[in-house]
Design a protein around this motif. Structure first.
Motif, PDB file in Angstrom:
ATOM      1  N   ASN A  72       0.810  -1.226   0.000  1.00 34.09           N
ATOM      2  CA  ASN A  72       0.000   0.000   0.000  1.00 34.09           C
ATOM      3  C   ASN A  72       0.844   1.277   0.000  1.00 34.09           C
ATOM      4  O   ASN A  72       0.301   2.371   0.072  1.00 34.09           O
ATOM      5  CB  ASN A  72      -0.947   0.005   1.201  1.00 34.09           C
ATOM      6  N   GLY A  73       2.168   1.124  -0.064  1.00 30.19           N
ATOM      7  CA  GLY A  73       3.047   2.286  -0.164  1.00 30.19           C
ATOM      8  C   GLY A  73       3.398   2.929   1.168  1.00 30.19           C
ATOM      9  O   GLY A  73       3.887   4.056   1.198  1.00 30.19           O
ATOM     10  N   TYR A  74       3.163   2.236   2.279  1.00 28.83           N
ATOM     11  CA  TYR A  74       3.469   2.792   3.595  1.00 28.83           C
ATOM     12  C   TYR A  74       4.686   2.140   4.238  1.00 28.83           C
ATOM     13  O   TYR A  74       4.861   2.214   5.451  1.00 28.83           O
ATOM     14  CB  TYR A  74       2.260   2.670   4.528  1.00 28.83           C
ATOM     15  N   GLY A  75       5.517   1.519   3.417  1.00 30.98           N
ATOM     16  CA  GLY A  75       6.723   0.910   3.951  1.00 30.98           C
ATOM     17  C   GLY A  75       7.596   0.375   2.846  1.00 30.98           C
ATOM     18  O   GLY A  75       7.223   0.365   1.672  1.00 30.98           O
ATOM     19  N   GLU A  76       8.770  -0.080   3.271  1.00 30.79           N
ATOM     20  CA  GLU A  76       9.735  -0.642   2.337  1.00 30.79           C
ATOM     21  C   GLU A  76      10.565  -1.670   3.092  1.00 30.79           C
ATOM     22  O   GLU A  76      11.041  -1.403   4.197  1.00 30.79           O
ATOM     23  CB  GLU A  76      10.630   0.487   1.814  1.00 30.79           C
ATOM     24  N   TRP A  77      10.724  -2.840   2.493  1.00 29.51           N
ATOM     25  CA  TRP A  77      11.540  -3.875   3.118  1.00 29.51           C
ATOM     26  C   TRP A  77      12.992  -3.447   3.131  1.00 29.51           C
ATOM     27  O   TRP A  77      13.491  -2.902   2.152  1.00 29.51           O
ATOM     28  CB  TRP A  77      11.394  -5.205   2.388  1.00 29.51           C
ATOM     29  N   LEU A  78      13.683  -3.721   4.220  1.00 30.10           N
ATOM     30  CA  LEU A  78      15.090  -3.360   4.353  1.00 30.10           C
ATOM     31  C   LEU A  78      16.021  -4.561   4.185  1.00 30.10           C
ATOM     32  O   LEU A  78      17.235  -4.385   4.131  1.00 30.10           O
ATOM     33  CB  LEU A  78      15.346  -2.698   5.711  1.00 30.10           C
ATOM     34  N   ASP A  79      15.453  -5.766   4.103  1.00 29.54           N
ATOM     35  CA  ASP A  79      16.275  -6.960   3.909  1.00 29.54           C
ATOM     36  C   ASP A  79      15.517  -7.971   3.058  1.00 29.54           C
ATOM     37  O   ASP A  79      14.297  -7.925   2.956  1.00 29.54           O
ATOM     38  CB  ASP A  79      16.688  -7.565   5.261  1.00 29.54           C
ATOM     39  N   LYS A  80      16.271  -8.865   2.444  1.00 32.01           N
ATOM     40  CA  LYS A  80      15.655  -9.840   1.530  1.00 32.01           C
ATOM     41  C   LYS A  80      14.783 -10.865   2.246  1.00 32.01           C
ATOM     42  O   LYS A  80      13.871 -11.423   1.655  1.00 32.01           O
ATOM     43  CB  LYS A  80      16.711 -10.526   0.679  1.00 32.01           C
TER      44      LYS A  80
END
Length: 182
Positions: A87-95
Motif C-alpha cells: 500500500n506504499g506505507y513501507g519498504e523492506w530493508l532486507d531480503k
C-alpha cells in the motif's frame, strides 16, 4: 512515552483481531485495521524501522495482547507488513523481509511538509545540513524533528525530482541540501 499512554482502539481487545480471518472480505478489512493500528503506533512512538522478528520474539505489546491472551504469529505479522508495503506505507530493508521501513507519512508527504517549512522559515536558496533538519533548534517542535535518515533521504529525493532541492556531500562526508524557490 510508554506503551500505556498509547490508546489502542477497542478492536485490539477482541480475540478475532489476532486470528487471520478466512473470509477474504473480512481478512481485507482486518489487514487494513492492522495497518492503521501499526502506523498510528509507529507515529505515536516516532518509529521508522521495525524488526518484525524482534517484535514477535520480545512480545511487543503491539502484537501481543496479554489482556486477552492473544498474539499474532510471525507469519500473520509478515502478511500484514507485506500489505503495508504493497500500500506504499513501507519498504523492506532486507531480503528475508524481517526489517521494514515504516512510513506513517509517505516520502511525498514528508517532502511537502519539509519544503513548506523551508519556505515559511526563509531557508530557500540556502544550504542546510541533514543534522540541522533532523536535530536543529529550528525544527524542535516540528513533526520531522528526529526523522530517521533513510526516511529523510527518501523525502529529499522527492524534492530533487521536483527541482526544489539538491543533496550533496560536504566536508567530512556530511550531507547537505540546498533548497530552491520555485
Amino acid at each position: 512515552m510508554t506503551d500505556s499512554t498509547f490508546q489502542f482502539p477497542s478492536y485490539y481487545n477482541r480475540e478475532p483481531f489476532f486470528t487471520l480471518q478466512p473470509v477474504l472480505n473480512t481478512q481485507k478489512k482486518q489487514l487494513q485495521m492492522w495497518q492503521e493500528l501499526i502506523l498510528s503506533y509507529a507515529r505515536f512512538h516516532k518509529m521508522y524501522v521495525m524488526d518484525i522478528v524482534e517484535c514477535i520474539k520480545n512480545d511487543s505489546v503491539l502484537f501481543n495482547n496479554d489482556k486477552i491472551k492473544r498474539r499474532l504469529s510471525l507469519e500473520t505479522t509478515k502478511m500484514i507488513f507485506e500489505e503495508i508495503v504493497d500500500n506504499g506505507y513501507g519498504e523492506w530493508l532486507d531480503k528475508d523481509k524481517n526489517r521494514v521501513l515504516v512510513w506513517w507519512r509517505k516520502p511525498e508527504e514528508w517532502a511537502a511538509m519539509l519544503y513548506k517549512w523551508v519556505c515559511d522559515s526563509g531557508h530557500t536558496n540556502s544550504i542546510l545540513t541533514l543534522w540541522e533538519i533532523q536535530k536543529g533548534e529550528d525544527t524542535t517542535n516540528l513533526e520531522f524533528h528526529d526523522i530517521d535518515t533513510t526516511t529523510l533521504m527518501k523525502a529529499l529525493k522527492v524534492l530533487e525530482k521536483q527541482n526544489k532541492a539538491q543533496v550533496f556531500s560536504g566536508s567530512d562526508n556530511n550531507l547537505g541540501v540546498k533548497f530552491f524557490s520555485i
